[in-house]
Design an enzyme around this catalytic site. Structure first.
Site, mmCIF file in Angstrom:
data_model
loop_
_atom_site.group_PDB
_atom_site.id
_atom_site.type_symbol
_atom_site.label_atom_id
_atom_site.label_comp_id
_atom_site.label_asym_id
_atom_site.label_seq_id
_atom_site.Cartn_x
_atom_site.Cartn_y
_atom_site.Cartn_z
ATOM 1 N N GLU A 1 3.233 -8.367 7.071
ATOM 2 C CA GLU A 1 2.110 -8.961 6.861
ATOM 3 C C GLU A 1 2.094 -10.105 5.786
ATOM 4 O OE1 GLU A 1 -1.033 -5.910 6.291
ATOM 5 O OE2 GLU A 1 -1.055 -5.236 8.337
ATOM 6 N N TYR B 1 -6.849 -3.406 12.651
ATOM 7 C CA TYR B 1 -7.590 -2.022 12.525
ATOM 8 C C TYR B 1 -8.893 -2.345 12.894
ATOM 9 C CZ TYR B 1 -3.355 -0.463 9.919
ATOM 10 O OH TYR B 1 -2.108 0.191 9.773
ATOM 11 N N ASP C 1 0.702 -0.950 -0.003
ATOM 12 C CA ASP C 1 0.074 0.034 -0.036
ATOM 13 C C ASP C 1 0.831 1.435 0.030
ATOM 14 O OD1 ASP C 1 -2.392 1.620 0.236
ATOM 15 O OD2 ASP C 1 -1.886 1.533 2.439
ATOM 16 N N GLU D 1 1.112 -1.860 14.350
ATOM 17 C CA GLU D 1 0.105 -0.717 13.375
ATOM 18 C C GLU D 1 -1.147 -0.919 13.851
ATOM 19 O OE1 GLU D 1 -0.273 -1.532 9.391
ATOM 20 O OE2 GLU D 1 1.967 -2.021 8.843
HETATM 21 C C1 BDP Z 1 -1.398 -2.356 6.801
HETATM 22 C C2 BDP Z 1 -0.304 -2.217 6.013
HETATM 23 C C3 BDP Z 1 0.140 -0.844 5.708
HETATM 24 C C4 BDP Z 1 -1.043 -0.233 5.054
HETATM 25 C C5 BDP Z 1 -1.981 -0.036 6.189
HETATM 26 C C6 BDP Z 1 -3.467 0.688 5.447
HETATM 27 O O1 BDP Z 1 0.799 -2.856 6.682
HETATM 28 O O2 BDP Z 1 1.076 -1.000 4.695
HETATM 29 O O3 BDP Z 1 -0.623 1.037 4.481
HETATM 30 O O4 BDP Z 1 -2.576 -1.456 6.567
HETATM 31 O O5 BDP Z 1 -4.290 -0.123 4.967
HETATM 32 O O6 BDP Z 1 -2.018 -3.677 6.835
HETATM 33 O O7 BDP Z 1 -3.569 1.787 5.897
#
Ligand code: BDP
Length: 650
Positions: free
Chosen positions: A455, A508, A211, A544
């Site tokens: 990932e 997330y 991404d 993250e």
């Molecule tokens: C995570 C990835 C990262 C993405 C992020 C996203 O590791 O590279 O930019 O999601 O979706 O899973 O913002």
């Protein structure tokens, strides 16, 4: 060079046949010390304007077919101005160049000091800080090196080439290809669209599984430097301490001399010698040691000694003296089942994930940006970052050493999603990239852990062998640092977790899962931690978490994409971190420090907006939440210098 490639074959095959040649070459020979000036070494930066041409021919191979490296680039076609270092993508108004896939050509003529050419006892080395992704380098039409991989340096001794014709200027030509295949890191693939009712002739796209925008070009400085013929080729330093005594284990390797005399001196900040030796390897003892401490963990973080290595050698013709100075921080890193220890004290990562990314420059190294970012890190009270998702410039790691910013150093193993990217060819390349990464970064005190991937599809059956091999290899290269990879997989299905030292997990909640439902965060995050810890009993870093926020977009009650929503996501995560950090959670790294560019797609509005700063480095509301939290965490866990007790305007 690409005799196997016929003109009708695509850009990707053009790249592949070159890589097949590379595989036959022994991957690592010798060291690759950062080029530094000294009384015996000179340096000539080649940053600035270069000539440039993208090979827009259908098979992208015209440059090789017509040997563009044999004469000045301007003689074989039109050229444009291109800055180095920089990505080429955002420099012009041409969408074809922004989205270009294939070979581009850079050229620069350099005046080499006459003494460098005349003195046969001087090595003249051409060094490229990084070129994304595959590169071939010629000097005066003679191929001097090629390199696979977009984020690590490579170099060539060009002395014999420039001495062939001492009167002609030194013409450096570098061809760079950004094509990604299933065996590159990161992987990608080329898809040809042959349906003429839908696509124009020759239409193809580069599919990627990560991404961020696949910026390309000469991203880091290109330079020439000299060493004497007999020279310090590599230095490895491992540090420890016992009570008040620092221990610096070192090994120096020398090239170009059958016998040499060495003097190794460790100097403190005031350039006073604190220990010395004349052996090529040994242990230097430092009484009343000043340890290297992270930012906000000690009153004077980032203490650096200097290891000065002096080499004297002689052959039948002359004598040689070489001097190389390496910054050294004395510290230890250890991991228990619940803690991450630096100098035997629990360290809690309160930091960020970053990208090398900015307007116009793309991934090009830029000092104003680097220093601005370090100021922002300190403003936030961040003590660490992860080099998501590839190795950053050495200049950035040097700043981390100086300022005590702790680094999880990640290799470009991002987007390993296709089962074919677990095959031997990919694994072998991944092992070589780890060799190159550890060789480059092994001496940075700021680097406390290696991350071999982000990932990957770690639930796929071949992932077990792949990660077991990769992690074992990395530990053999560097037994002094823990190794991890970053997972978003399910704890019960993840195949590589048994082999890592620290569990790093991305999630997330209320964004990709249950979008808009902030109320799920607390329960789902709690379950996440309990599951991972319950199964593996290893410390965990939330590597993250975050949410997109379009700057200036507001709503109350909060809605996705507003600054308020990003803020509340963070606060909900923080509540759980505060419970778990008293048990086994050892860190939290926000995704992301700043907004960054991505490929175009329906989920991205001119890039990824999960930054707490905009791409222009202005704070969103979330930055203030983070700042308050990080400084209070530091007040609770660290020993702050008096000036830092309470930063202004909290
Ligand atoms: C995570 C990835 C990262 C993405 C992020 C996203 O590791 O590279 O930019 O999601 O979706 O899973 O913002």
């Amino acid at each position: 060079m690409c005799t196997m490639c016929v003109p009708a074959v695509s850009a990707v095959l053009g790249a592949l046949c070159v890589w097949a040649m590379m595989d036959a070459v022994c991957p690592l020979s010798g060291g690759l010390l950062f080029p530094r000036e000294s009384s015996s070494r000179e340096l000539k930066e080649l940053s600035g304007r270069w000539d440039f041409r993208a090979d827009m021919s259908p098979n992208r191979n015209q440059g090789f077919d017509r040997a563009w490296y044999q004469s000045r680039l301007a003689e074989t076609g039109p050229v444009i101005d291109m800055p180095v270092p920089a990505s080429y993508n955002d420099i012009t108004q041409d969408p074809a160049l922004r989205d270009f896939i294939g070979w581009v050509w850079y050229e620069r003529e350099v005046v080499v000091p006459a003494r460098w050419v005349a003195d046969e006892g001087t090595r003249v080395v051409l060094r490229v800080g990084s070129a994304h992704y595959y590169s071939v380098v010629w000097v005066n039409g003679v191929k001097v090196t090629e390199h696979k991989g977009g984020h690590l340096p490579f170099e060539a001794d060009i002395g014999s080439v420039i001495r062939k014709d001492p009167t002609s200027p030194c013409r450096i030509t570098i061809a760079v290809n950004n094509t990604l295949t299933l065996d590159t890191l990161p992987p990608g693939n080329i898809q040809h669209m042959d349906d003429r009712t839908k696509y124009p002739k020759g239409f193809f796209v580069q599919n990627i599984y990560f991404d961020f925008f696949n910026y390309a070009g000469l991203h880091r400085p290109v330079l020439l430097y000299t060493t004497p013929k007999a020279y310090v080729d590599d230095i490895t330093v491992v540090t420890d301490f016992l009570d008040n005594t620092g221990l610096v284990k070192y090994a120096v390797s020398v090239q170009g001399a059958t016998s040499a005399t060495l003097k190794v001196t460790l100097l403190d900040k005031d350039r006073q010698s604190v220990a010395s030796s004349s052996e090529p390897s040994g242990v230097l003892k430092v009484v009343d040691v000043n340890l290297w401490w992270p930012f906000l963990m000690h009153e004077s973080p980032g203490y650096l000694y200097t290891l000065e290595v002096q080499l004297m050698a002689a052959d039948e013709r002359s004598t040689y003296e070489d001097v190389y100075s390496l910054p050294v921080g004395i510290r230890t890193v250890n991991v228990t089942s619940t803690k991450f220890l630096i100098n035997n004290k629990p360290f809690y990562f309160h930091g960020v994930n970053k990208h090398e990314d900015s307007d116009i420059r793309g991934k090009g190294l830029d000092w104003p940006l680097i220093i601005k970012d370090f100021n922002l890190l300190k403003w936030l009270g961040a003590n660490s970052f992860r080099t998501s998702h590839y190795p950053y410039a050495e200049e950035i790691l040097q700043m981390c050493d100086r300022h005590g910013i702790v680094v999880i150093d990640e290799c470009p193993g991002v987007g390993i999603k296709d089962i074919r990217s677990f095959r031997n060819a990919s694994l072998n390349h991944h092992l070589v990239v780890m060799d190159e990464l550890v060789r480059r970064d092994k001496n940075h005190p700021s680097v406390v852990m290696w991350s071999v991937a982000n990932e990957p599809a770690s639930e796929m059956p071949p992932a077990e062998f792949y990660f077991k091999t990769l992690i074992k290899h990395t530990k053999a290269l560097d037994p002094t640092r823990p190794v991890t990879y970053i997972t978003d997989s399910n704890y019960a299905r993840d195949k590589g977790a048994p082999y890592v030292d620290v569990i790093c997990v991305n999630s997330y909640f209320s964004w990709y899962h249950d979008p808009g439902h902030l109320e799920v965060i607390s329960i789902q995050l709690n379950t996440q931690f309990e599951n991972w810890y319950g199964k593996y009993q290893k410390p965990i870093i939330q590597s993250e978490y975050g949410a997109d926020a379009v700057p200036g977009l507001h709503s109350d009650p909060p809605m996705m994409f507003t600054e308020e929503y990003q803020k509340v996501v963070l606060q909900n995560y923080h509540d759980v971190f505060d419970q778990k950090r008293r048990q086994y959670v050892v860190g939290e790294l926000i995704w992301n420090f700043a907004d960054f560019m991505t490929a175009q797609g329906i989920t991205r509005v001119v890039g990824n907006k999960k930054g707490v700063f905009t791409r222009q480095r202005q704070p969103k509301a979330a930055a203030f939440i983070l700042r308050q939290r990080y400084w209070s965490l530091a007040n609770e866990t660290g020993r702050l210098p008096p000036w830092a007790k309470y930063p202004c305007s909290l």
